[in-house]
Design a protein around this motif. Structure first.
Motif, PDB file in Angstrom:
ATOM      1  N   THR A  15       0.621  -1.124   0.073  1.00 51.22           N
ATOM      2  CA  THR A  15       0.027   0.304   0.128  1.00 51.22           C
ATOM      3  C   THR A  15       1.222   1.452  -0.006  1.00 51.22           C
ATOM      4  O   THR A  15       2.095   1.342   0.240  1.00 51.22           O
ATOM      5  N   GLU A 222      -1.965   0.176   6.508  1.00 50.48           N
ATOM      6  CA  GLU A 222      -2.548   1.264   5.395  1.00 50.48           C
ATOM      7  C   GLU A 222      -2.334   1.670   6.763  1.00 50.48           C
ATOM      8  O   GLU A 222      -1.876   2.973   6.987  1.00 50.48           O
ATOM      9  N   THR A 263      -5.799  -4.588  -6.383  1.00 53.52           N
ATOM     10  CA  THR A 263      -6.012  -3.703  -6.927  1.00 53.52           C
ATOM     11  C   THR A 263      -3.999  -2.906  -7.127  1.00 53.52           C
ATOM     12  O   THR A 263      -4.030  -2.473  -5.319  1.00 53.52           O
ATOM     13  N   LEU A 265      -2.288   0.012  -6.297  1.00 52.34           N
ATOM     14  CA  LEU A 265      -2.374   1.504  -5.666  1.00 52.34           C
ATOM     15  C   LEU A 265      -1.011   2.512  -6.289  1.00 52.34           C
ATOM     16  O   LEU A 265      -0.080   1.982  -6.530  1.00 52.34           O
ATOM     17  N   GLY A 267      -0.200   6.721  -6.504  1.00 49.65           N
ATOM     18  CA  GLY A 267       0.279   7.679  -5.027  1.00 49.65           C
ATOM     19  C   GLY A 267       0.973   8.953  -5.457  1.00 49.65           C
ATOM     20  O   GLY A 267       1.945   8.970  -6.661  1.00 49.65           O
ATOM     21  N   SER A 271      -0.843   9.977 -10.112  1.00 47.87           N
ATOM     22  CA  SER A 271      -1.899   9.366  -9.342  1.00 47.87           C
ATOM     23  C   SER A 271      -3.285   9.722 -10.901  1.00 47.87           C
ATOM     24  O   SER A 271      -4.235   9.305 -11.017  1.00 47.87           O
ATOM     25  N   ALA A 286      -5.735   1.196  -9.002  1.00 47.59           N
ATOM     26  CA  ALA A 286      -6.701   2.803  -7.927  1.00 47.59           C
ATOM     27  C   ALA A 286      -6.104   3.778  -7.398  1.00 47.59           C
ATOM     28  O   ALA A 286      -4.085   3.536  -7.193  1.00 47.59           O
ATOM     29  N   SER A 287      -6.467   5.147  -7.331  1.00 45.22           N
ATOM     30  CA  SER A 287      -4.878   5.466  -6.655  1.00 45.22           C
ATOM     31  C   SER A 287      -4.921   5.750  -4.850  1.00 45.22           C
ATOM     32  O   SER A 287      -5.926   5.140  -4.467  1.00 45.22           O
ATOM     33  N   ALA A 288      -4.286   5.821  -4.447  1.00 40.69           N
ATOM     34  CA  ALA A 288      -3.468   5.653  -3.143  1.00 40.69           C
ATOM     35  C   ALA A 288      -5.481   5.974  -2.174  1.00 40.69           C
ATOM     36  O   ALA A 288      -5.201   7.445  -2.685  1.00 40.69           O
ATOM     37  N   GLN A 320     -10.601   8.298  -3.404  1.00 44.07           N
ATOM     38  CA  GLN A 320      -9.982   7.166  -4.715  1.00 44.07           C
ATOM     39  C   GLN A 320     -10.432   7.144  -5.711  1.00 44.07           C
ATOM     40  O   GLN A 320     -11.972   7.283  -5.820  1.00 44.07           O
TER      41      GLN A 320
END
Length: 527
Positions: A15, A222, A263, A265, A267, A271, A286-288, A320
Protein backbone atom coordinates in the motif's frame (compact mmCIF):
# COMPACT_ATOMS: atom_id res chain seq x y z
CA UNK A 1 3.61 -33.09 6.82
CA UNK A 2 4.54 -29.37 6.70
CA UNK A 3 5.46 -27.80 3.38
CA UNK A 4 9.15 -26.90 3.05
CA UNK A 5 10.10 -23.25 2.67
CA UNK A 6 11.65 -23.92 -0.71
CA UNK A 7 8.34 -25.20 -2.13
CA UNK A 8 6.24 -22.42 -0.63
CA UNK A 9 5.37 -19.47 -2.85
CA UNK A 10 5.70 -15.92 -1.56
CA UNK A 11 3.25 -13.18 -2.46
CA UNK A 12 3.38 -9.47 -1.78
CA UNK A 13 0.74 -7.16 -0.39
CA UNK A 14 1.50 -3.42 -0.54
CA UNK A 15 0.00 0.00 0.00
CA UNK A 16 1.03 3.64 -0.28
CA UNK A 17 0.10 6.95 1.35
CA UNK A 18 1.40 10.17 -0.19
CA UNK A 19 0.71 13.71 0.97
CA UNK A 20 1.66 17.12 -0.42
CA UNK A 21 2.64 18.28 3.08
CA UNK A 22 2.11 21.61 4.79
CA UNK A 23 4.34 23.88 2.69
CA UNK A 24 4.52 22.70 -0.93
CA UNK A 25 1.83 23.70 -3.42
CA UNK A 26 1.91 20.41 -5.33
CA UNK A 27 3.00 16.82 -4.78
CA UNK A 28 6.14 15.95 -6.76
CA UNK A 29 6.43 12.45 -5.26
CA UNK A 30 5.06 9.49 -7.24
CA UNK A 31 4.64 5.93 -6.00
CA UNK A 32 3.42 2.50 -7.11
CA UNK A 33 2.31 -0.35 -4.85
CA UNK A 34 1.45 -3.64 -6.56
CA UNK A 35 1.67 -7.40 -6.08
CA UNK A 36 5.06 -7.74 -7.78
CA UNK A 37 6.51 -4.23 -7.76
CA UNK A 38 6.74 -1.26 -5.39
CA UNK A 39 8.42 2.05 -6.22
CA UNK A 40 8.94 5.57 -4.87
CA UNK A 41 10.12 8.51 -7.01
CA UNK A 42 10.83 11.96 -5.57
CA UNK A 43 10.70 14.56 -8.33
CA UNK A 44 12.58 17.84 -8.50
CA UNK A 45 12.75 20.79 -10.88
CA UNK A 46 10.01 23.31 -10.23
CA UNK A 47 6.23 23.26 -10.08
CA UNK A 48 5.70 21.26 -13.29
CA UNK A 49 9.06 19.54 -13.68
CA UNK A 50 9.22 17.43 -10.52
CA UNK A 51 5.80 15.79 -10.84
CA UNK A 52 6.37 15.20 -14.58
CA UNK A 53 9.75 13.51 -14.00
CA UNK A 54 8.52 11.26 -11.18
CA UNK A 55 5.42 10.29 -13.21
CA UNK A 56 7.57 9.34 -16.23
CA UNK A 57 9.71 7.14 -13.97
CA UNK A 58 6.67 5.31 -12.53
CA UNK A 59 5.27 4.78 -16.05
CA UNK A 60 8.62 3.36 -17.17
CA UNK A 61 8.76 0.88 -14.26
CA UNK A 62 5.06 -0.11 -14.07
CA UNK A 63 5.30 -2.80 -16.79
CA UNK A 64 7.40 -4.93 -14.42
CA UNK A 65 4.23 -5.52 -12.36
CA UNK A 66 2.90 -7.52 -15.32
CA UNK A 67 6.17 -8.84 -16.82
CA UNK A 68 7.68 -10.53 -13.77
CA UNK A 69 4.82 -12.90 -12.90
CA UNK A 70 6.85 -15.86 -14.20
CA UNK A 71 10.10 -13.92 -14.08
CA UNK A 72 13.72 -14.88 -13.85
CA UNK A 73 15.71 -12.98 -11.21
CA UNK A 74 18.55 -12.01 -13.53
CA UNK A 75 16.16 -11.05 -16.32
CA UNK A 76 14.07 -8.86 -14.02
CA UNK A 77 17.14 -7.22 -12.46
CA UNK A 78 18.35 -6.32 -15.97
CA UNK A 79 14.84 -5.16 -16.87
CA UNK A 80 14.69 -2.88 -13.82
CA UNK A 81 18.05 -1.31 -14.68
CA UNK A 82 17.11 -0.72 -18.31
CA UNK A 83 13.68 0.66 -17.29
CA UNK A 84 15.32 3.19 -14.99
CA UNK A 85 17.72 4.28 -17.74
CA UNK A 86 14.83 4.45 -20.23
CA UNK A 87 13.04 6.78 -17.81
CA UNK A 88 16.16 8.93 -17.78
CA UNK A 89 16.16 9.15 -21.59
CA UNK A 90 12.44 10.00 -21.64
CA UNK A 91 12.89 12.75 -19.04
CA UNK A 92 15.82 14.26 -20.95
CA UNK A 93 13.88 14.11 -24.24
CA UNK A 94 10.80 15.78 -22.77
CA UNK A 95 12.93 18.48 -21.12
CA UNK A 96 14.53 19.25 -24.48
CA UNK A 97 11.13 19.49 -26.21
CA UNK A 98 9.55 21.62 -23.47
CA UNK A 99 11.88 24.29 -22.15
CA UNK A 100 9.76 24.97 -19.09
CA UNK A 101 10.75 21.50 -17.88
CA UNK A 102 14.49 22.05 -18.24
CA UNK A 103 16.42 20.82 -15.21
CA UNK A 104 13.76 18.39 -14.01
CA UNK A 105 14.73 15.09 -12.45
CA UNK A 106 13.68 12.38 -10.03
CA UNK A 107 14.99 9.77 -7.64
CA UNK A 108 13.98 6.13 -8.09
CA UNK A 109 13.84 3.41 -5.45
CA UNK A 110 11.99 0.25 -6.45
CA UNK A 111 11.71 -3.35 -5.27
CA UNK A 112 10.35 -6.37 -7.16
CA UNK A 113 9.48 -9.79 -5.73
CA UNK A 114 10.74 -12.37 -8.22
CA UNK A 115 10.75 -16.14 -7.66
CA UNK A 116 11.42 -15.83 -3.93
CA UNK A 117 13.98 -13.02 -4.22
CA UNK A 118 13.90 -9.29 -3.73
CA UNK A 119 15.40 -7.22 -6.57
CA UNK A 120 16.20 -3.64 -5.58
CA UNK A 121 16.98 -0.77 -7.97
CA UNK A 122 18.04 2.57 -6.50
CA UNK A 123 19.31 5.98 -7.56
CA UNK A 124 19.03 9.23 -5.57
CA UNK A 125 18.27 9.89 -1.91
CA UNK A 126 14.89 8.21 -1.43
CA UNK A 127 15.32 5.19 0.82
CA UNK A 128 14.40 1.52 1.15
CA UNK A 129 14.26 -0.12 4.58
CA UNK A 130 13.75 -3.86 5.21
CA UNK A 131 12.30 -5.13 8.50
CA UNK A 132 13.54 -8.72 8.88
CA UNK A 133 13.13 -10.76 12.07
CA UNK A 134 12.21 -7.60 13.98
CA UNK A 135 15.34 -5.69 12.95
CA UNK A 136 15.28 -2.74 10.55
CA UNK A 137 18.02 -2.63 7.91
CA UNK A 138 18.59 0.33 5.62
CA UNK A 139 19.02 -1.25 2.18
CA UNK A 140 20.05 1.83 0.17
CA UNK A 141 22.82 4.40 0.40
CA UNK A 142 21.90 8.00 -0.41
CA UNK A 143 23.54 9.36 -3.56
CA UNK A 144 23.87 12.73 -1.88
CA UNK A 145 26.60 15.18 -0.93
CA UNK A 146 26.06 14.77 2.83
CA UNK A 147 26.25 10.97 2.51
CA UNK A 148 29.59 11.46 0.75
CA UNK A 149 30.72 13.61 3.68
CA UNK A 150 29.56 10.91 6.12
CA UNK A 151 31.29 8.13 4.15
CA UNK A 152 34.56 10.10 4.11
CA UNK A 153 34.34 10.79 7.85
CA UNK A 154 33.96 14.56 7.56
CA UNK A 155 30.62 14.80 9.36
CA UNK A 156 28.50 12.56 11.56
CA UNK A 157 24.98 11.23 10.94
CA UNK A 158 23.66 13.75 13.47
CA UNK A 159 25.41 16.67 11.73
CA UNK A 160 24.02 15.53 8.36
CA UNK A 161 20.42 16.15 9.46
CA UNK A 162 21.00 19.90 9.70
CA UNK A 163 23.68 20.30 7.04
CA UNK A 164 22.89 23.27 4.74
CA UNK A 165 23.54 21.09 1.65
CA UNK A 166 21.59 18.03 2.79
CA UNK A 167 19.27 18.28 -0.26
CA UNK A 168 22.10 18.18 -2.83
CA UNK A 169 21.79 14.90 -4.78
CA UNK A 170 24.88 13.68 -6.67
CA UNK A 171 23.15 10.99 -8.77
CA UNK A 172 19.59 11.25 -10.07
CA UNK A 173 17.53 10.63 -13.20
CA UNK A 174 16.94 13.68 -15.30
CA UNK A 175 18.14 16.59 -17.36
CA UNK A 176 21.70 16.43 -15.97
CA UNK A 177 25.03 15.16 -17.24
CA UNK A 178 25.47 12.48 -14.57
CA UNK A 179 25.50 8.69 -14.33
CA UNK A 180 21.93 7.35 -14.68
CA UNK A 181 22.71 3.69 -13.92
CA UNK A 182 20.94 2.54 -10.74
CA UNK A 183 22.42 0.44 -7.95
CA UNK A 184 21.03 -3.12 -8.24
CA UNK A 185 20.86 -5.52 -5.28
CA UNK A 186 19.38 -9.03 -4.98
CA UNK A 187 18.38 -10.57 -1.63
CA UNK A 188 16.59 -13.77 -0.63
CA UNK A 189 12.98 -13.08 0.38
CA UNK A 190 11.48 -14.53 3.56
CA UNK A 191 7.93 -14.76 4.89
CA UNK A 192 7.22 -11.78 7.13
CA UNK A 193 9.69 -9.45 5.41
CA UNK A 194 8.35 -5.89 5.47
CA UNK A 195 9.61 -3.09 3.19
CA UNK A 196 9.35 0.65 3.66
CA UNK A 197 10.13 2.85 0.66
CA UNK A 198 9.98 6.55 1.46
CA UNK A 199 10.93 9.99 0.18
CA UNK A 200 13.29 12.19 2.19
CA UNK A 201 10.27 14.14 3.44
CA UNK A 202 9.77 11.18 5.81
CA UNK A 203 13.20 9.70 6.55
CA UNK A 204 14.69 13.21 6.76
CA UNK A 205 12.75 13.96 9.96
CA UNK A 206 12.09 10.55 11.59
CA UNK A 207 14.88 8.54 13.24
CA UNK A 208 15.52 4.96 12.11
CA UNK A 209 14.64 3.78 15.62
CA UNK A 210 11.19 5.39 15.25
CA UNK A 211 10.68 3.73 11.88
CA UNK A 212 11.63 0.36 13.34
CA UNK A 213 9.20 0.74 16.24
CA UNK A 214 6.24 1.70 14.03
CA UNK A 215 6.95 -0.96 11.39
CA UNK A 216 7.32 -3.63 14.10
CA UNK A 217 4.26 -2.76 16.17
CA UNK A 218 1.70 -1.70 13.55
CA UNK A 219 0.56 -4.83 11.72
CA UNK A 220 -2.03 -3.19 9.44
CA UNK A 221 -0.27 -1.92 6.31
CA UNK A 222 -2.40 1.12 5.58
CA UNK A 223 -2.54 2.13 9.23
CA UNK A 224 1.27 1.83 9.37
CA UNK A 225 1.70 4.06 6.29
CA UNK A 226 -0.86 6.55 7.60
CA UNK A 227 0.91 6.74 10.95
CA UNK A 228 4.39 7.27 9.45
CA UNK A 229 3.26 10.07 7.12
CA UNK A 230 1.33 11.78 9.95
CA UNK A 231 4.31 11.53 12.28
CA UNK A 232 6.62 13.07 9.67
CA UNK A 233 4.28 16.04 9.17
CA UNK A 234 3.88 16.55 12.91
CA UNK A 235 7.67 16.42 13.27
CA UNK A 236 7.90 19.45 11.00
CA UNK A 237 8.60 18.01 7.54
CA UNK A 238 8.38 20.79 4.93
CA UNK A 239 8.50 18.45 1.93
CA UNK A 240 6.08 16.06 0.24
CA UNK A 241 5.83 12.90 2.35
CA UNK A 242 5.33 9.42 0.87
CA UNK A 243 5.47 5.95 2.44
CA UNK A 244 5.14 2.62 0.59
CA UNK A 245 4.67 -0.47 2.78
CA UNK A 246 4.98 -4.01 1.39
CA UNK A 247 4.78 -7.37 3.17
CA UNK A 248 5.83 -10.82 2.01
CA UNK A 249 3.11 -13.36 2.73
CA UNK A 250 3.04 -17.10 2.28
CA UNK A 251 0.60 -19.12 0.15
CA UNK A 252 0.85 -22.71 1.29
CA UNK A 253 -1.08 -23.93 -1.75
CA UNK A 254 0.16 -22.08 -4.85
CA UNK A 255 -2.49 -23.90 -6.98
CA UNK A 256 -5.41 -22.74 -4.86
CA UNK A 257 -8.15 -20.77 -6.60
CA UNK A 258 -8.22 -17.91 -4.09
CA UNK A 259 -4.62 -16.63 -4.16
CA UNK A 260 -3.60 -13.31 -2.54
CA UNK A 261 -4.57 -10.43 -4.83
CA UNK A 262 -4.79 -6.68 -4.66
CA UNK A 263 -5.47 -3.80 -7.02
CA UNK A 264 -2.23 -1.86 -7.64
CA UNK A 265 -2.22 1.57 -6.01
CA UNK A 266 -0.71 4.72 -7.51
CA UNK A 267 0.15 7.65 -5.25
CA UNK A 268 1.29 11.25 -5.61
CA UNK A 269 1.72 12.98 -8.96
CA UNK A 270 1.44 9.75 -10.98
CA UNK A 271 -2.15 9.25 -9.76
CA UNK A 272 -3.17 11.81 -12.41
CA UNK A 273 -2.16 9.19 -15.03
CA UNK A 274 -4.21 6.25 -13.75
CA UNK A 275 -5.62 5.32 -17.18
CA UNK A 276 -2.16 5.28 -18.76
CA UNK A 277 -0.76 3.09 -15.97
CA UNK A 278 -3.82 0.79 -16.16
CA UNK A 279 -3.03 0.27 -19.87
CA UNK A 280 0.64 -0.47 -19.06
CA UNK A 281 -0.14 -3.15 -16.43
CA UNK A 282 -3.29 -4.24 -18.34
CA UNK A 283 -5.40 -4.38 -15.19
CA UNK A 284 -7.38 -1.96 -13.01
CA UNK A 285 -5.36 0.41 -10.83
CA UNK A 286 -6.55 2.70 -8.04
CA UNK A 287 -5.35 5.96 -6.56
CA UNK A 288 -3.74 5.72 -3.12
CA UNK A 289 -5.84 6.37 -0.03
CA UNK A 290 -5.55 9.97 1.20
CA UNK A 291 -3.95 10.92 4.49
CA UNK A 292 -6.69 10.80 7.13
CA UNK A 293 -5.09 12.94 9.83
CA UNK A 294 -1.86 14.50 11.02
CA UNK A 295 -1.78 17.86 9.23
CA UNK A 296 -2.76 19.97 12.25
CA UNK A 297 0.84 20.55 13.32
CA UNK A 298 2.26 24.00 14.24
CA UNK A 299 3.99 24.10 10.84
CA UNK A 300 0.71 23.37 9.07
CA UNK A 301 -1.13 26.05 11.02
CA UNK A 302 1.60 28.59 10.26
CA UNK A 303 1.48 27.70 6.55
CA UNK A 304 -2.31 28.10 6.52
CA UNK A 305 -2.07 31.51 8.19
CA UNK A 306 0.54 32.66 5.66
CA UNK A 307 -1.73 31.68 2.77
CA UNK A 308 -4.78 33.37 4.33
CA UNK A 309 -6.61 30.12 5.13
CA UNK A 310 -8.36 29.07 8.30
CA UNK A 311 -5.81 26.97 10.24
CA UNK A 312 -8.64 25.01 11.89
CA UNK A 313 -10.20 24.00 8.59
CA UNK A 314 -9.49 20.43 7.55
CA UNK A 315 -8.09 20.36 3.98
CA UNK A 316 -10.32 18.66 1.43
CA UNK A 317 -8.84 15.32 0.47
CA UNK A 318 -9.24 13.85 -3.05
CA UNK A 319 -11.45 10.78 -3.30
CA UNK A 320 -9.99 7.45 -4.33
CA UNK A 321 -10.76 6.40 -7.87
CA UNK A 322 -10.21 3.30 -10.01
CA UNK A 323 -9.14 3.27 -13.66
CA UNK A 324 -9.75 0.35 -16.02
CA UNK A 325 -7.46 -0.61 -18.94
CA UNK A 326 -8.38 0.65 -22.41
CA UNK A 327 -10.04 -2.62 -23.49
CA UNK A 328 -12.58 -2.27 -20.67
CA UNK A 329 -12.98 1.47 -21.25
CA UNK A 330 -13.80 0.85 -24.92
CA UNK A 331 -16.43 -1.74 -24.00
CA UNK A 332 -17.97 0.72 -21.56
CA UNK A 333 -17.86 3.56 -24.08
CA UNK A 334 -15.53 5.59 -21.85
CA UNK A 335 -12.73 5.87 -24.38
CA UNK A 336 -13.19 8.74 -26.81
CA UNK A 337 -11.21 9.07 -30.07
CA UNK A 338 -10.52 12.76 -30.20
CA UNK A 339 -10.28 14.68 -33.48
CA UNK A 340 -6.65 15.21 -34.46
CA UNK A 341 -7.52 18.44 -36.33
CA UNK A 342 -5.22 17.59 -39.23
CA UNK A 343 -7.95 18.19 -41.89
CA UNK A 344 -9.82 21.52 -41.62
CA UNK A 345 -13.64 21.56 -41.65
CA UNK A 346 -14.97 24.04 -44.23
CA UNK A 347 -18.47 25.51 -44.59
CA UNK A 348 -19.18 25.94 -48.31
CA UNK A 349 -21.14 28.80 -49.87
CA UNK A 350 -24.23 26.66 -50.16
CA UNK A 351 -24.10 26.07 -46.41
CA UNK A 352 -22.89 22.47 -46.63
CA UNK A 353 -20.11 21.34 -44.27
CA UNK A 354 -17.20 19.45 -45.84
CA UNK A 355 -14.02 17.84 -44.55
CA UNK A 356 -13.24 15.97 -47.78
CA UNK A 357 -9.61 16.68 -48.75
CA UNK A 358 -10.58 16.17 -52.43
CA UNK A 359 -12.98 19.15 -52.26
CA UNK A 360 -11.21 22.17 -53.87
CA UNK A 361 -12.24 24.51 -51.05
CA UNK A 362 -10.99 22.06 -48.39
CA UNK A 363 -7.76 21.55 -50.38
CA UNK A 364 -7.34 25.34 -50.54
CA UNK A 365 -7.90 25.58 -46.78
CA UNK A 366 -5.26 22.89 -46.25
CA UNK A 367 -2.77 24.82 -48.42
CA UNK A 368 -3.55 28.03 -46.53
CA UNK A 369 -2.97 26.24 -43.22
CA UNK A 370 0.38 24.94 -44.46
CA UNK A 371 1.37 28.45 -45.58
CA UNK A 372 0.39 29.86 -42.19
CA UNK A 373 2.32 27.08 -40.44
CA UNK A 374 5.45 27.91 -42.46
CA UNK A 375 5.06 31.62 -41.65
CA UNK A 376 4.57 30.79 -37.99
CA UNK A 377 7.67 28.57 -37.97
CA UNK A 378 9.79 31.28 -39.64
CA UNK A 379 8.49 33.88 -37.22
CA UNK A 380 9.14 31.53 -34.29
CA UNK A 381 12.69 30.82 -35.49
CA UNK A 382 13.44 34.54 -35.83
CA UNK A 383 11.94 35.26 -32.43
CA UNK A 384 13.86 32.38 -30.88
CA UNK A 385 17.12 33.71 -32.35
CA UNK A 386 16.47 37.16 -30.89
CA UNK A 387 15.55 35.63 -27.55
CA UNK A 388 18.67 33.42 -27.65
CA UNK A 389 20.90 36.44 -28.33
CA UNK A 390 19.25 38.39 -25.50
CA UNK A 391 19.59 35.42 -23.16
CA UNK A 392 23.28 35.06 -24.03
CA UNK A 393 23.81 38.77 -23.34
CA UNK A 394 21.91 38.51 -20.05
CA UNK A 395 23.82 35.36 -19.09
CA UNK A 396 27.13 37.04 -19.82
CA UNK A 397 26.08 40.08 -17.82
CA UNK A 398 24.85 37.77 -15.07
CA UNK A 399 28.08 35.79 -15.09
CA UNK A 400 30.05 39.03 -14.96
CA UNK A 401 27.87 40.25 -12.11
CA UNK A 402 28.22 36.97 -10.27
CA UNK A 403 31.98 37.10 -10.84
CA UNK A 404 32.25 40.64 -9.48
CA UNK A 405 29.97 39.80 -6.55
CA UNK A 406 31.87 36.58 -5.83
CA UNK A 407 35.19 38.41 -5.95
CA UNK A 408 33.99 41.16 -3.61
CA UNK A 409 32.58 38.62 -1.19
CA UNK A 410 35.75 36.53 -1.39
CA UNK A 411 37.89 39.50 -0.39
CA UNK A 412 36.08 39.67 2.96
CA UNK A 413 37.46 36.20 3.79
CA UNK A 414 40.92 34.96 4.75
CA UNK A 415 42.64 31.63 4.91
CA UNK A 416 45.98 30.08 5.79
CA UNK A 417 47.67 28.14 3.02
CA UNK A 418 50.93 27.23 1.31
CA UNK A 419 52.77 29.97 -0.58
CA UNK A 420 55.85 28.61 -2.37
CA UNK A 421 56.76 26.30 0.48
CA UNK A 422 55.95 28.72 3.29
CA UNK A 423 52.93 29.20 5.51
CA UNK A 424 51.10 32.39 4.48
CA UNK A 425 47.87 34.27 5.13
CA UNK A 426 45.75 34.78 2.01
CA UNK A 427 42.96 37.25 1.46
CA UNK A 428 40.07 35.62 -0.40
CA UNK A 429 38.93 32.02 -0.74
CA UNK A 430 40.97 29.00 -1.97
CA UNK A 431 39.22 28.61 -5.33
CA UNK A 432 38.95 30.19 -8.77
CA UNK A 433 36.27 31.23 -11.27
CA UNK A 434 36.97 30.64 -14.96
CA UNK A 435 40.66 30.27 -14.15
CA UNK A 436 40.84 33.52 -12.15
CA UNK A 437 42.05 33.00 -8.58
CA UNK A 438 39.94 34.57 -5.84
CA UNK A 439 42.81 34.98 -3.39
CA UNK A 440 46.28 36.48 -2.95
CA UNK A 441 48.91 36.24 -0.22
CA UNK A 442 48.96 39.20 2.18
CA UNK A 443 51.29 37.96 4.92
CA UNK A 444 54.14 35.46 4.73
CA UNK A 445 55.53 33.75 7.80
CA UNK A 446 58.97 32.28 8.36
CA UNK A 447 57.49 28.82 8.81
CA UNK A 448 58.29 26.25 6.16
CA UNK A 449 55.45 23.91 5.30
CA UNK A 450 57.96 21.05 5.13
CA UNK A 451 58.57 21.50 8.88
CA UNK A 452 54.90 20.86 9.65
CA UNK A 453 53.35 17.46 10.42
CA UNK A 454 51.64 15.72 7.44
CA UNK A 455 48.14 16.36 8.87
CA UNK A 456 48.84 20.11 9.01
CA UNK A 457 50.19 20.12 5.46
CA UNK A 458 46.98 18.47 4.20
CA UNK A 459 44.90 21.19 5.88
CA UNK A 460 47.08 23.90 4.34
CA UNK A 461 46.63 22.34 0.88
CA UNK A 462 42.86 22.79 1.25
CA UNK A 463 43.13 26.16 3.05
CA UNK A 464 42.13 26.85 6.66
CA UNK A 465 39.40 29.49 6.32
CA UNK A 466 38.59 32.41 8.65
CA UNK A 467 36.16 35.31 8.61
CA UNK A 468 38.71 37.94 9.64
CA UNK A 469 42.40 38.66 9.22
CA UNK A 470 42.81 38.78 13.00
CA UNK A 471 41.52 35.20 13.36
CA UNK A 472 43.91 34.01 10.65
CA UNK A 473 46.84 35.86 12.25
CA UNK A 474 46.00 34.41 15.65
CA UNK A 475 45.92 30.91 14.16
CA UNK A 476 49.35 31.37 12.55
CA UNK A 477 50.73 32.36 15.96
CA UNK A 478 49.17 29.21 17.38
CA UNK A 479 50.77 27.10 14.63
CA UNK A 480 54.11 28.79 15.22
CA UNK A 481 53.90 28.23 18.99
CA UNK A 482 53.01 24.56 18.52
CA UNK A 483 55.80 24.19 15.95
CA UNK A 484 58.34 25.83 18.30
CA UNK A 485 57.14 23.66 21.17
CA UNK A 486 57.60 20.62 18.97
CA UNK A 487 61.08 21.79 17.96
CA UNK A 488 62.07 22.40 21.59
CA UNK A 489 60.86 18.97 22.56
CA UNK A 490 62.78 17.48 19.65
CA UNK A 491 65.94 19.42 20.61
CA UNK A 492 65.55 18.37 24.23
CA UNK A 493 65.25 14.75 23.17
CA UNK A 494 68.34 15.11 20.97
CA UNK A 495 70.30 16.73 23.84
CA UNK A 496 69.22 13.98 26.22
CA UNK A 497 70.26 11.42 23.66
CA UNK A 498 73.63 13.12 23.11
CA UNK A 499 74.21 13.38 26.88
CA UNK A 500 73.35 9.73 27.30
CA UNK A 501 75.72 8.77 24.51
CA UNK A 502 78.52 10.95 26.01
CA UNK A 503 77.90 9.48 29.42
CA UNK A 504 78.13 5.99 27.95
CA UNK A 505 81.40 6.94 26.22
CA UNK A 506 82.83 8.42 29.44
CA UNK A 507 81.90 5.35 31.42
CA UNK A 508 83.44 3.11 28.75
CA UNK A 509 86.65 5.20 28.77
CA UNK A 510 86.81 5.13 32.54
CA UNK A 511 86.25 1.42 32.57
CA UNK A 512 89.02 0.95 30.01
CA UNK A 513 91.36 3.17 32.04
CA UNK A 514 90.58 1.20 35.22
CA UNK A 515 91.25 -2.06 33.46
CA UNK A 516 94.59 -0.70 32.11
CA UNK A 517 95.61 0.51 35.58
CA UNK A 518 94.73 -2.85 37.07
CA UNK A 519 96.80 -4.59 34.41
CA UNK A 520 99.83 -2.36 35.07
CA UNK A 521 99.54 -2.93 38.80
CA UNK A 522 99.44 -6.70 38.35
CA UNK A 523 102.58 -6.54 36.19
CA UNK A 524 104.45 -4.46 38.80
CA UNK A 525 103.64 -6.90 41.58
CA UNK A 526 105.04 -9.81 39.58
CA UNK A 527 108.31 -8.02 38.92
Amino acid sequence: MPTSTASQQLFMYSTVVSDVGTVRSNNQDSAFAGEHLIAICDGMGGHAGGDTASTIAIRSLAHIEQDNVDGDVQVISHMMATSVMAAHDAIVGKAKRERRLAGMGTTVTSVALVAGYWVLAHIGDSRAYLLHDGHLVRMTSDHSYVQHLIDTGRISEAEARNHPQRNVVMRVLGDFDIDSRPDIAIRKAHPGDRWLLCSDGLCGVLEDSTLEEVLSTCADQEECAQRLVSMALRAGSTDNVTAVIADATLALDADAFDLPHQTPLVGGAASASLETIADIVNEPVASAPPLREGKQSPAARAAALRSGKDPNEEPKQPEQRVAQPSSVREDNGDRVNTDTGEIPIVQKRNGRISADPNDPEVAKAIRNEHIEERKTKRSRKFRNRIITILIIILVLLGVAGVGVGAYRWSQTKYYIGDNNGKVAIFQGVPTSIFGAKLSHAVTDTNMKTSDLPPSWREQLDQGISFDTYGEAKSHTRLIKKQLNDAKRKQEAKQQEKAAAEQKAKDEAAKKAADQAAQTNKSGGDKS
